[in-house]
Design a protein around this motif. Structure first.
Motif, PDB file in Angstrom:
ATOM      1  N   PRO A 120       1.122  -0.987  -0.219  1.00 30.82           N
ATOM      2  CA  PRO A 120      -0.411  -0.173   0.200  1.00 30.82           C
ATOM      3  C   PRO A 120       0.829   1.579   0.288  1.00 30.82           C
ATOM      4  O   PRO A 120       1.945   1.211   1.064  1.00 30.82           O
ATOM      5  N   ARG A 121       0.390   2.540  -0.751  1.00 32.07           N
ATOM      6  CA  ARG A 121       1.167   3.069  -0.660  1.00 32.07           C
ATOM      7  C   ARG A 121       0.709   4.528  -0.181  1.00 32.07           C
ATOM      8  O   ARG A 121      -1.191   4.283   0.008  1.00 32.07           O
ATOM      9  N   SER A 122       1.000   5.421   0.603  1.00 35.03           N
ATOM     10  CA  SER A 122       0.822   6.737   1.007  1.00 35.03           C
ATOM     11  C   SER A 122      -0.288   8.062   0.058  1.00 35.03           C
ATOM     12  O   SER A 122       0.622   7.305  -1.142  1.00 35.03           O
ATOM     13  N   ALA A 123      -1.112   8.360   0.053  1.00 34.30           N
ATOM     14  CA  ALA A 123      -1.332   9.572  -0.236  1.00 34.30           C
ATOM     15  C   ALA A 123      -0.223  10.357  -0.683  1.00 34.30           C
ATOM     16  O   ALA A 123      -0.574  10.420  -2.199  1.00 34.30           O
ATOM     17  N   LEU A 124       0.469  10.247  -0.279  1.00 33.12           N
ATOM     18  CA  LEU A 124       1.018  11.807  -0.874  1.00 33.12           C
ATOM     19  C   LEU A 124       1.861  10.713  -1.732  1.00 33.12           C
ATOM     20  O   LEU A 124       2.727  11.287  -2.933  1.00 33.12           O
ATOM     21  N   LEU A 125       2.660   9.438  -1.598  1.00 32.65           N
ATOM     22  CA  LEU A 125       2.722   9.156  -2.926  1.00 32.65           C
ATOM     23  C   LEU A 125       1.896   8.590  -3.767  1.00 32.65           C
ATOM     24  O   LEU A 125       3.073   8.577  -5.162  1.00 32.65           O
ATOM     25  N   ASN A 126       0.652   8.329  -4.283  1.00 33.59           N
ATOM     26  CA  ASN A 126      -0.037   8.130  -4.899  1.00 33.59           C
ATOM     27  C   ASN A 126      -0.500   9.919  -5.406  1.00 33.59           C
ATOM     28  O   ASN A 126      -0.240   9.853  -7.180  1.00 33.59           O
TER      29      ASN A 126
END
Ligand code: 2AM
Ligand code: CA
Length: 262
Positions: A4-10
């Motif tokens: 799972p990727r953070s919102a920031l990285l998305n």
């Protein structure tokens, strides 16, 4: 399963992907322009600026208050003074210009003066590297770890060769000589952002280059650290972004490499 990727990285990877679409199309055009009399230089500089515009637009939509440090358009201060995007829309411009498919989009979020999250995307190979402080480093969803090589004789290094009189050539040649004598080899691929990503991925055991700009290396610094590697400037301190010098390697090689290039 993708990690799972953070919102920031998305936000960062989505922006990179958007800019990449046009960049790949433009790269196809560059190949046709090689034989033209004027060459593709002007075309490439337009492609570069367009990519930067797309990145700024996308990142601003998601984080309206963050400022920017841009290769093409300089500094744009934001309301939020502790968060700044440091962006290179096209790292490896010389490769792009010559039709060599080795270049990347590099996006870093610098938080309180420290590289906090980084994305490096090679659109031709569709290799998306990302990392966030404390969250690890990834390549297309696969967790990255620096190499385990401990001996210089089995280690492969990357560097940057000075161009157009940058850096004192003599100093560079001394460093090159000292590393090439005892290592398994040295590569010069022409994109500092990808060189750092390759160290994070364990492909290179180490990388050093002097005279870089913050946008060449900021995202890559996060990648290497989060993959368990060490990064310093040429004197062993942490002032990479300020000095423009970077020495990055796996945890076993870093001290040995630093000794040779200091
Ligand atoms: P750029 O492609 O965005 O210009 C490679 O040595 C590093 O130096 C790259 O990250 C590259 O970034 C930067 N660089 C800047 N000017 C360069 C030039 N004229 N030739 C090669 N690399 C250059
Ligand atoms: Ca660059």
């Amino acid at each position: 399963m993708q990690h799972p990727r953070s919102a920031l990285l998305n936000v960062m990877t989505a922006a990179a992907q958007k800019a990449a679409k046009r960049m790949v199309r433009d790269f196809g055009e560059v190949e046709n322009l090689q034989v033209s009399k004027k060459g593709p230089a002007d075309f490439v500089s337009i492609a570069d600026k367009k990519a930067e515009e797309i990145l700024v637009k996308e990142l601003r939509k998601a984080r309206p208050d963050y400022g920017f440090v841009l290769e093409e358009n300089g500094d744009i201060p934001g309301k939020d003074t502790s968060n700044t995007w440091v962006i290179d829309p096209l790292d490896g411009t010389t490769n792009f210009l010559h039709g060599i498919p080795h270049f990347a989009i590099s996006i870093c979020l610098v938080r309180d003066s420290e590289p906090f999250a980084g994305v490096v995307y090679n659109p031709v190979q569709d290799e998306m590297y990302w990392a966030e402080k404390g969250q690890g480093a990834f390549l297309n969803g696969r967790r990255l770890r620096v190499s385990g090589r401990a001996h210089m004789a089995e280690s492969l290094f990357a560097t940057g060769v000075p161009f157009l009189g940058m850096e004192k050539d003599a100093r560079f040649l001394q460093r090159l000589e000292s590393v090439m004598k005892i290592s398994s080899g040295i590569r010069r691929f022409g994109s500092a952002a990808l060189d750092l990503a390759y160290v994070a991925a364990g492909r290179y055991d180490g990388f050093w280059e002097c005279g870089l700009k913050p946008w060449d290396m900021a995202a890559g610094v996060v990648l290497v650290k989060e993959a368990g590697g060490y990064v310093s400037d040429i004197s062993g301190k942490s002032k990479m972004l300020e000095t423009g010098d970077v020495v990055a390697a796996n945890d076993k090689i870093h001290a040995q490499l630093l000794k040779l290039v200091k």
